[in-house]
Design an enzyme around this catalytic site. Structure first.
Site, PDB file in Angstrom:
ATOM      1  N   LYS A  74      -0.404  -0.343  -0.358  1.00 52.53           N
ATOM      2  CA  LYS A  74      -0.482  -1.785  -0.379  1.00 52.53           C
ATOM      3  C   LYS A  74       0.672  -2.440   0.274  1.00 52.53           C
ATOM      4  O   LYS A  74       0.363  -3.435   1.004  1.00 52.53           O
ATOM      5  CB  LYS A  74      -0.930  -2.158  -1.994  1.00 52.53           C
ATOM      6  N   ASP A  99      -4.791  -6.323  -3.837  1.00 56.28           N
ATOM      7  CA  ASP A  99      -4.099  -6.335  -4.934  1.00 56.28           C
ATOM      8  C   ASP A  99      -5.022  -6.903  -5.957  1.00 56.28           C
ATOM      9  O   ASP A  99      -6.348  -6.643  -5.940  1.00 56.28           O
ATOM     10  CB  ASP A  99      -3.000  -7.846  -4.959  1.00 56.28           C
TER      11      ASP A  99
END
Ligand code: SF4
Length: 208
Positions: free
Chosen positions: A123, A141
């Site tokens: 991420k 997220d």
């Protein structure tokens, strides 16, 4: 109204474009290095808190060369309000050392090289690729993961699955914009608890 996932994604993108025509990058930064540090700090911390702390850190060190001159303990003392400070300080220090040793102090531009750095997962690498280098990526997220599930665009089983599903539903040239739009929407309209479907500009419209 029954529509396909692809059509729904298209309609959602239109609504998000109207609500968020501009998508400023939430974490304040000067360059790829300061963004990378800010993203590392943002793990389990709000962007607002990170934005309060990074100016203090960057006043002392805003590039790998000056960062490695700080002791891990000094970094930790500054970043403590962001949480997980022992691990984050160690990672920022080590990551800066590696950038100096292997990349002449520059942030590398591939997922592989980024994900090999301490404290940098997929991420974080995706945020840097997208927001610092403009390479198409879809960082997932917690907001994006929740919304994709609620909108029925993904099963919500894992972030890996959510990323795969959303990449298929939204055109690649929109990923860098739409991931930020979904984050903004999630923060403003779609809380983890207590959402009101009737008032929601997306779910109320599509009977999601
Ligand atoms: S109703 Fe709105 S707030 Fe609730 S899940 Fe749908 S988009 Fe999110």
């Amino acid at each position: 109204m029954r529509i396909s996932k692809k059509e729904k994604a298209k309609e959602i993108a239109k609504i998000l474009d109207k609500i968020y025509p501009e998508v400023p990058i939430p974490l304040e930064h000067e360059d790829p290095y300061t963004l990378l540090v800010a993203v590392i700090l943002s793990a389990r911390c709000t962007d607002a808190r990170v934005n309060q702390i990074t100016p203090l850190l960057f006043k002392k060190a805003d590039d790998p060369k000056s960062m490695v001159k700080l002791k891990v303990g000094e970094i930790q003392a500054i970043i403590r309000p962001c949480g997980l400070s022992p691990a984050k300080a160690k990672n920022i220090h080590q990551m800066s050392e590696i950038l100096l040793e292997k990349y002449s102090g520059k942030v590398p531009k591939t997922f592989e090289e980024l994900e090999a750095l301490p404290g940098v997962g997929h991420k974080t690498a995706s945020v840097v690729m997208s927001q610092a280098f403009g390479v198409a990526a879809f960082p997932i997220d917690t907001h994006i993961h929740r919304l994709a599930h609620r909108w029925g665009l993904s099963s919500g089983k894992s972030v890996v699955q959510t990323e795969r599903d959303l990449k298929e539903l939204f055109p690649e040239n929109t990923w860098n914009k739409i991931h930020l739009q979904i984050i903004y929407f999630g923060r403003e309209y779609c809380p983890a608890r207590g959402h009101v479907k009737e008032k929601c500009p997306i779910c109320s419209k599509y009977g999601i």
